[in-house]
Motif scaffolding. Structure first.
Motif, PDB file in Angstrom:
ATOM      1  N   LYS A 235      32.388 -87.896 -30.234  1.00  0.00           N
ATOM      2  CA  LYS A 235      31.676 -88.803 -29.336  1.00  0.00           C
ATOM      3  C   LYS A 235      30.430 -88.108 -28.800  1.00  0.00           C
ATOM      4  N   VAL A 236      29.462 -88.924 -28.395  1.00  0.00           N
ATOM      5  CA  VAL A 236      28.177 -88.405 -27.940  1.00  0.00           C
ATOM      6  C   VAL A 236      28.121 -88.409 -26.416  1.00  0.00           C
ATOM      7  N   ILE A 237      27.788 -87.259 -25.823  1.00  0.00           N
ATOM      8  CA  ILE A 237      27.490 -87.239 -24.386  1.00  0.00           C
ATOM      9  C   ILE A 237      26.187 -88.007 -24.192  1.00  0.00           C
ATOM     10  N   PRO A 238      26.180 -89.077 -23.404  1.00  0.00           N
ATOM     11  CA  PRO A 238      25.000 -89.948 -23.345  1.00  0.00           C
ATOM     12  C   PRO A 238      23.703 -89.264 -22.927  1.00  0.00           C
TER      13      PRO A 238
ATOM     14  N   GLY B  44      27.751 -77.231 -21.564  1.00  0.00           N
ATOM     15  CA  GLY B  44      28.991 -76.727 -20.998  1.00  0.00           C
ATOM     16  C   GLY B  44      30.288 -77.274 -21.547  1.00  0.00           C
ATOM     17  N   ALA B  45      30.250 -78.157 -22.540  1.00  0.00           N
ATOM     18  CA  ALA B  45      31.490 -78.680 -23.106  1.00  0.00           C
ATOM     19  C   ALA B  45      32.186 -77.600 -23.940  1.00  0.00           C
TER      20      ALA B  45
ATOM     21  N   CYS C 161      26.320 -85.275 -16.179  1.00  0.00           N
ATOM     22  CA  CYS C 161      26.767 -86.420 -16.971  1.00  0.00           C
ATOM     23  C   CYS C 161      28.222 -86.251 -17.394  1.00  0.00           C
ATOM     24  N   ARG C 162      28.576 -85.070 -17.829  1.00  0.00           N
ATOM     25  CA  ARG C 162      29.964 -84.789 -18.184  1.00  0.00           C
ATOM     26  C   ARG C 162      30.886 -84.982 -16.977  1.00  0.00           C
ATOM     27  N   ALA C 163      30.446 -84.501 -15.813  1.00  0.00           N
ATOM     28  CA  ALA C 163      31.264 -84.617 -14.604  1.00  0.00           C
ATOM     29  C   ALA C 163      31.480 -86.080 -14.219  1.00  0.00           C
ATOM     30  N   LEU C 164      30.447 -86.889 -14.341  1.00  0.00           N
ATOM     31  CA  LEU C 164      30.541 -88.308 -14.007  1.00  0.00           C
ATOM     32  C   LEU C 164      31.481 -89.041 -14.956  1.00  0.00           C
TER      33      LEU C 164
END
Length: 280
Positions: free
Chosen positions: A47-50, A32-33, A214-217
């Motif tokens: 950057k990497v989404i973890p 969703g980015a 994860c993105r939201a957090l």
């Protein structure tokens, strides 16, 4: 075929994956980015989404390997829970080596069996450990072997309104993008297969929703600093159809630690629950 209880402790892997910035960006688009988070979608200052970490190892080959060593019935396999522990920042390219073992098997009798598998992932640059993944697999058809039940847990969300609420709507084609990162299971793309499995149409990947969360957090707690994540735990609860809106609810508990869950905005049902997120 009987469950192989002797599989506990047996090595699984290594699984080798070479990746570069295109894989990082494809994963980000799959969860969703977009232009609002260009640091995940553009090779300049990328950057990497973890949550990319679990996306790199959970694929058909991995699940087949776990099924082979334990003798579980692949038709009944569900991803039940996921814990991620981060040791180092994930580089934007290189070769990842993942290996681990089944660490426990529990008996849920008529409900099925629970398999716990733990894996460590190392990077080719310095051979140091990047992250540890502890995965709970629910096998619906393999219970009743006379084993012990899972230890009791007592997870409770704070009795207050969430400190953060992040709303998003995955697009109707989201699974078609996400599956290109490795999880090509037919349940998320094939209408006929999905109906045979009991769904009216293909459902979202649980780990795709995990990536949205994860993105939201990160957006709420450590904006622009995904490398500051230390731990992300959760339990997968209910399926979600593509195009249905979601809300990620976040509660502060103590310094650098929150509880979280993701719900279906329309039905209020928990999609992912029992979430814990730690950061620095």
């Amino acid at each position: 075929m009987a469950l192989n209880l002797n599989s506990i402790g047996k090595k699984i892997g290594p699984f080798i994956r070479k990746y570069n910035y295109k894989d990082i960006i494809l994963y980000a688009l799959g969860v969703g980015a977009g232009f609002a988070e260009l640091e995940y979608c553009y090779e300049k200052d990328l950057k990497v989404i973890p949550s990319f970490s679990i996306g790199t190892i959970l694929n058909i080959d991995f699940l087949s390997a776990v099924a082979e060593v334990t003798n579980i019935n692949p038709a009944g396999v569900l991803h039940g829970e996921q814990k991620l522990i981060f040791h180092k920042k994930i580089p934007i390219e290189g070769v990842l080596t993942t290996q681990g073992a089944v660490t426990n098997i529990y008996d849920k009798t008529s409900k099925g069996a629970i398999i716990i598998a733990e894996f460590d992932t190392f990077h080719s640059y310095d051979k140091k450990k990047l992250y540890t993944s502890i995965m709970t697999i629910f096998s619906r058809f393999d219970g009743g072997f006379g084993g012990v039940d899972t230890p009791k847990t007592n997870f409770k969300f704070p009795q207050k309104e969430p400190d953060y609420i992040v709303e998003e709507t995955p697009c109707k084609n989201q699974p078609l993008i996400y599956r290109l990162s490795g999880d090509i299971f037919q349940l998320h793309v094939d209408p006929e297969f999905s109906q045979l499995a009991g769904f009216k149409k293909p459902i979202m990947h649980g780990l795709c929703i995990h990536g949205f969360a994860c993105r939201a957090l990160i957006q709420s707690l450590i904006p622009g600093k995904p490398e500051n994540i230390k731990k992300m735990d959760c339990r997968f609860s209910k399926p979600l159809y593509p195009g249905e809106p979601i809300k990620t609810l976040i509660w502060k508990t103590k310094k650098k630690k929150v509880f979280w869950k993701t719900i279906n905005k329309k039905t209020k049902e928990d999609i992912i629950t029992n979430g814990v997120f730690e950061y620095e």
